[in-house]
Motif scaffolding. Structure first.
Motif, PDB file in Angstrom:
ATOM      1  N   ASP A   1       1.199 -10.906   4.007  1.00 22.30           N
ATOM      2  CA  ASP A   1       2.078  -9.931   3.363  1.00 22.30           C
ATOM      3  C   ASP A   1       1.649  -9.678   1.919  1.00 22.30           C
ATOM      4  O   ASP A   1       1.717  -8.542   1.430  1.00 22.30           O
ATOM      5  CB  ASP A   1       3.526 -10.421   3.409  1.00 22.30           C
ATOM      6  N   TYR A   2       1.218 -10.728   1.247  1.00 23.53           N
ATOM      7  CA  TYR A   2       0.728 -10.585  -0.125  1.00 23.53           C
ATOM      8  C   TYR A   2      -0.519  -9.709  -0.153  1.00 23.53           C
ATOM      9  O   TYR A   2      -0.672  -8.844  -1.032  1.00 23.53           O
ATOM     10  CB  TYR A   2       0.428 -11.976  -0.692  1.00 23.53           C
ATOM     11  N   THR A   3      -1.390  -9.896   0.830  1.00 24.17           N
ATOM     12  CA  THR A   3      -2.589  -9.065   0.919  1.00 24.17           C
ATOM     13  C   THR A   3      -2.223  -7.608   1.181  1.00 24.17           C
ATOM     14  O   THR A   3      -2.789  -6.693   0.572  1.00 24.17           O
ATOM     15  CB  THR A   3      -3.521  -9.572   2.034  1.00 24.17           C
ATOM     16  N   LEU A   4      -1.269  -7.391   2.072  1.00 26.29           N
ATOM     17  CA  LEU A   4      -0.824  -6.022   2.353  1.00 26.29           C
ATOM     18  C   LEU A   4      -0.301  -5.344   1.096  1.00 26.29           C
ATOM     19  O   LEU A   4      -0.679  -4.211   0.783  1.00 26.29           O
ATOM     20  CB  LEU A   4       0.269  -6.036   3.428  1.00 26.29           C
ATOM     21  N   LEU A   5       0.561  -6.043   0.369  1.00 24.82           N
ATOM     22  CA  LEU A   5       1.134  -5.459  -0.846  1.00 24.82           C
ATOM     23  C   LEU A   5       0.065  -5.197  -1.900  1.00 24.82           C
ATOM     24  O   LEU A   5       0.072  -4.155  -2.567  1.00 24.82           O
ATOM     25  CB  LEU A   5       2.212  -6.384  -1.409  1.00 24.82           C
ATOM     26  N   SER A   6      -0.859  -6.136  -2.055  1.00 24.21           N
ATOM     27  CA  SER A   6      -1.926  -5.980  -3.053  1.00 24.21           C
ATOM     28  C   SER A   6      -2.853  -4.821  -2.687  1.00 24.21           C
ATOM     29  O   SER A   6      -3.235  -4.026  -3.559  1.00 24.21           O
ATOM     30  CB  SER A   6      -2.735  -7.278  -3.171  1.00 24.21           C
ATOM     31  N   CYS A   7      -3.203  -4.748  -1.419  1.00 23.00           N
ATOM     32  CA  CYS A   7      -4.097  -3.675  -0.977  1.00 23.00           C
ATOM     33  C   CYS A   7      -3.418  -2.315  -1.053  1.00 23.00           C
ATOM     34  O   CYS A   7      -4.038  -1.315  -1.437  1.00 23.00           O
ATOM     35  CB  CYS A   7      -4.575  -3.936   0.447  1.00 23.00           C
ATOM     36  N   PHE A   8      -2.134  -2.282  -0.703  1.00 21.58           N
ATOM     37  CA  PHE A   8      -1.436  -0.995  -0.791  1.00 21.58           C
ATOM     38  C   PHE A   8      -1.335  -0.531  -2.232  1.00 21.58           C
ATOM     39  O   PHE A   8      -1.495   0.655  -2.523  1.00 21.58           O
ATOM     40  CB  PHE A   8      -0.038  -1.080  -0.177  1.00 21.58           C
ATOM     41  N   LYS A   9      -1.073  -1.464  -3.142  1.00 19.13           N
ATOM     42  CA  LYS A   9      -1.019  -1.106  -4.567  1.00 19.13           C
ATOM     43  C   LYS A   9      -2.339  -0.463  -5.001  1.00 19.13           C
ATOM     44  O   LYS A   9      -2.345   0.566  -5.696  1.00 19.13           O
ATOM     45  CB  LYS A   9      -0.730  -2.349  -5.400  1.00 19.13           C
ATOM     46  N   LYS A  10      -3.447  -1.039  -4.570  1.00 18.91           N
ATOM     47  CA  LYS A  10      -4.760  -0.497  -4.926  1.00 18.91           C
ATOM     48  C   LYS A  10      -4.960   0.893  -4.325  1.00 18.91           C
ATOM     49  O   LYS A  10      -5.448   1.814  -4.992  1.00 18.91           O
ATOM     50  CB  LYS A  10      -5.855  -1.446  -4.437  1.00 18.91           C
ATOM     51  N   ASP A  11      -4.574   1.056  -3.068  1.00 18.05           N
ATOM     52  CA  ASP A  11      -4.749   2.354  -2.412  1.00 18.05           C
ATOM     53  C   ASP A  11      -3.782   3.402  -2.963  1.00 18.05           C
ATOM     54  O   ASP A  11      -4.123   4.591  -3.031  1.00 18.05           O
ATOM     55  CB  ASP A  11      -4.561   2.212  -0.901  1.00 18.05           C
ATOM     56  N   ALA A  12      -2.585   2.968  -3.355  1.00 14.83           N
ATOM     57  CA  ALA A  12      -1.637   3.904  -3.967  1.00 14.83           C
ATOM     58  C   ALA A  12      -2.195   4.438  -5.277  1.00 14.83           C
ATOM     59  O   ALA A  12      -2.011   5.616  -5.622  1.00 14.83           O
ATOM     60  CB  ALA A  12      -0.292   3.208  -4.202  1.00 14.83           C
ATOM     61  N   HIS A  13      -2.903   3.582  -6.005  1.00 14.42           N
ATOM     62  CA  HIS A  13      -3.544   4.038  -7.241  1.00 14.42           C
ATOM     63  C   HIS A  13      -4.642   5.055  -6.931  1.00 14.42           C
ATOM     64  O   HIS A  13      -4.834   6.034  -7.665  1.00 14.42           O
ATOM     65  CB  HIS A  13      -4.117   2.845  -7.998  1.00 14.42           C
ATOM     66  N   LYS A  14      -5.374   4.827  -5.845  1.00 13.10           N
ATOM     67  CA  LYS A  14      -6.395   5.793  -5.436  1.00 13.10           C
ATOM     68  C   LYS A  14      -5.767   7.145  -5.110  1.00 13.10           C
ATOM     69  O   LYS A  14      -6.278   8.201  -5.508  1.00 13.10           O
ATOM     70  CB  LYS A  14      -7.143   5.282  -4.202  1.00 13.10           C
ATOM     71  N   MET A  15      -4.657   7.135  -4.372  1.00 17.88           N
ATOM     72  CA  MET A  15      -3.985   8.385  -4.026  1.00 17.88           C
ATOM     73  C   MET A  15      -3.611   9.155  -5.287  1.00 17.88           C
ATOM     74  O   MET A  15      -3.855  10.365  -5.401  1.00 17.88           O
ATOM     75  CB  MET A  15      -2.721   8.098  -3.210  1.00 17.88           C
ATOM     76  N   GLU A  16      -3.004   8.447  -6.234  1.00 14.82           N
ATOM     77  CA  GLU A  16      -2.599   9.083  -7.493  1.00 14.82           C
ATOM     78  C   GLU A  16      -3.810   9.623  -8.239  1.00 14.82           C
ATOM     79  O   GLU A  16      -3.793  10.759  -8.739  1.00 14.82           O
ATOM     80  CB  GLU A  16      -1.862   8.065  -8.361  1.00 14.82           C
ATOM     81  N   THR A  17      -4.886   8.839  -8.310  1.00 12.77           N
ATOM     82  CA  THR A  17      -6.089   9.262  -9.025  1.00 12.77           C
ATOM     83  C   THR A  17      -6.715  10.499  -8.388  1.00 12.77           C
ATOM     84  O   THR A  17      -7.092  11.447  -9.094  1.00 12.77           O
ATOM     85  CB  THR A  17      -7.124   8.116  -9.035  1.00 12.77           C
ATOM     86  N   PHE A  18      -6.820  10.517  -7.077  1.00 16.16           N
ATOM     87  CA  PHE A  18      -7.416  11.657  -6.376  1.00 16.16           C
ATOM     88  C   PHE A  18      -6.595  12.926  -6.602  1.00 16.16           C
ATOM     89  O   PHE A  18      -7.149  14.004  -6.829  1.00 16.16           O
ATOM     90  CB  PHE A  18      -7.514  11.379  -4.879  1.00 16.16           C
ATOM     91  N   LEU A  19      -5.280  12.806  -6.531  1.00 19.91           N
ATOM     92  CA  LEU A  19      -4.416  13.974  -6.698  1.00 19.91           C
ATOM     93  C   LEU A  19      -4.463  14.501  -8.133  1.00 19.91           C
ATOM     94  O   LEU A  19      -4.468  15.718  -8.357  1.00 19.91           O
ATOM     95  CB  LEU A  19      -2.983  13.626  -6.309  1.00 19.91           C
ATOM     96  N   LYS A  20      -4.524  13.590  -9.099  1.00 24.12           N
ATOM     97  CA  LYS A  20      -4.607  14.037 -10.498  1.00 24.12           C
ATOM     98  C   LYS A  20      -5.960  14.677 -10.795  1.00 24.12           C
ATOM     99  O   LYS A  20      -6.044  15.627 -11.584  1.00 24.12           O
ATOM    100  CB  LYS A  20      -4.353  12.855 -11.438  1.00 24.12           C
ATOM    101  N   LEU A  21      -7.016  14.189 -10.159  1.00 24.78           N
ATOM    102  CA  LEU A  21      -8.319  14.827 -10.312  1.00 24.78           C
ATOM    103  C   LEU A  21      -8.287  16.222  -9.723  1.00 24.78           C
ATOM    104  O   LEU A  21      -8.848  17.172 -10.291  1.00 24.78           O
ATOM    105  CB  LEU A  21      -9.399  13.977  -9.626  1.00 24.78           C
ATOM    106  N   LEU A  22      -7.637  16.371  -8.573  1.00 20.92           N
ATOM    107  CA  LEU A  22      -7.500  17.681  -7.953  1.00 20.92           C
ATOM    108  C   LEU A  22      -6.744  18.635  -8.871  1.00 20.92           C
ATOM    109  O   LEU A  22      -7.142  19.798  -9.039  1.00 20.92           O
ATOM    110  CB  LEU A  22      -6.760  17.543  -6.617  1.00 20.92           C
ATOM    111  N   LYS A  23      -5.677  18.148  -9.489  1.00 15.10           N
ATOM    112  CA  LYS A  23      -4.900  18.958 -10.422  1.00 15.10           C
ATOM    113  C   LYS A  23      -5.765  19.373 -11.608  1.00 15.10           C
ATOM    114  O   LYS A  23      -5.725  20.535 -12.046  1.00 15.10           O
ATOM    115  CB  LYS A  23      -3.694  18.149 -10.905  1.00 15.10           C
ATOM    116  N   CYS A  24      -6.544  18.440 -12.125  1.00 14.34           N
ATOM    117  CA  CYS A  24      -7.422  18.738 -13.253  1.00 14.34           C
ATOM    118  C   CYS A  24      -8.417  19.828 -12.897  1.00 14.34           C
ATOM    119  O   CYS A  24      -8.689  20.736 -13.684  1.00 14.34           O
ATOM    120  CB  CYS A  24      -8.139  17.470 -13.698  1.00 14.34           C
TER     121      CYS A  24
END
Length: 226
Positions: free
Chosen positions: A194-217
Motif C-alpha cells: 500500500d505504501y508503494t501504491l501511494l508513493s507511486c501514485f504521488k509520482k504519477d500524479a505529479h507527471k499528470m500535472e506537469t504534462f497538463l501544465k506543459l500543454l497549457k504553456c
C-alpha cells in the motif's frame, strides 16, 4: 503531528470547497460534447483537478508513512525491488523526451496514467478499511482522490475530443491487468504494498500535472516552455 500534518488538517476543508466539477452539469448537452465551455476553460479545470489530486496524494502518502511505515521500512521499499505498476507504460520520463513529444501524446500519456490508477486506488480503499487504526482523514483523502481521478479521466477525454477531434480513447493497458491482486497478504507485506501504491501514485500524479501544465504553456507561449 509534524508541520506537514498540521497543514494537511488546515487545508483539507479548503481543498474540498475549491474543487470545481469537470463535467458540464450546468449545460443541456452531454458530457462528451460540453458545447458551451471553451477549450481554454476546460484545460484550466483539468489542470486544477490535477493540481489538487497531486497535493492530496502527497498528504495521503505522508499520513500513511507517519502512521504505518517506520524509517527502516521506508529504506527497504527502495532496496527490496518494489516497482510502480505503471513502469511498463510508454510514458516519457526524461525532460528531453517530454519536451519533444506532441500535444497529442501529452494528452494520451495523461489519460493512460489516469486510467491505469482508477482500479488500484479503488482496491486501496478496501485494504485501508482493514487497518485497525487508520485515521479517518487518510480514508477520506484516498477516497476523495479516487473519485476525483474519475472526474479527471472524463475531463481529459473531453479535452482530447475538443483539441484533437478524436473519439473516446481506449487503452489496452488496463485490460491487460497492470495491477495484480494478492489474496490476504501478510500484514507487513500489505503495508509495504500500500505504501508503494501511494508513493507511486504521488509520482504519477505529479507527471499528470506537469504534462497538463506543459500543454497549457504550449497553447500560450509555444517557444518558451521549459
Amino acid at each position: 503531528m509534524n508541520q506537514c500534518g498540521v497543514w494537511a488538517v488546515l487545508l483539507w476543508p479548503y481543498l474540498l470547497s475549491v474543487s470545481i466539477p469537470l463535467d458540464c452539469k450546468e449545460e443541456q448537452g452531454s458530457l462528451s460534447r460540453c458545447p458551451s465551455i471553451s477549450q481554454e476553460k476546460l484545460l484550466d479545470r483539468v489542470i486544477q483537478h490535477a493540481e489538487l489530486i497531486y497535493r492530496v496524494s502527497e498528504e495521503s502518502c505522508s499520513l500513511f508513512e507517519e502512521m504505518f511505515v517506520p524509517f527502516p521500512l521506508r529504506l527497504q521499499r527502495n532496496q527490496a525491488g518494489y516497482t510502480c505498476i505503471t513502469k511498463a507504460l510508454p510514458i516519457p520520463s526524461s525532460k528531453s523526451e517530454i519536451q519533444q513529444i506532441s500535444d497529442k501524446w501529452l494528452l494520451h500519456s495523461v489519460l493512460m496514467l489516469v486510467q491505469s490508477w482508477i482500479e488500484p486506488l479503488a482496491y486501496l480503499q478496501t485494504t485501508l478499511d482493514r487497518y485497525d487504526d487508520a485515521p479517518e482523514m487518510l480514508l477520506n483523502k484516498t477516497k476523495w482522490v479516487s473519485e476525483k481521478l474519475i472526474s479527471l479521466e472524463q475531463g481529459v477525454v473531453v479535452l482530447i475530443k475538443k483539441m484533437l477531434d478524436e473519439g473516446m480513447l481506449t487503452t489496452t493497458y488496463s485490460e491487460q491487468g497492470l495491477f495484480q491482486y494478492e489474496v490476504q497478504p501478510e500484514m507487513l507485506e500489505s503495508v509495504m504494498r500500500d505504501y508503494t501504491l501511494l508513493s507511486c501514485f504521488k509520482k504519477d500524479a505529479h507527471k499528470m500535472e506537469t504534462f497538463l501544465k506543459l500543454l497549457k504553456c504550449r497553447q500560450t507561449d509555444k517557444y518558451n516552455c521549459a
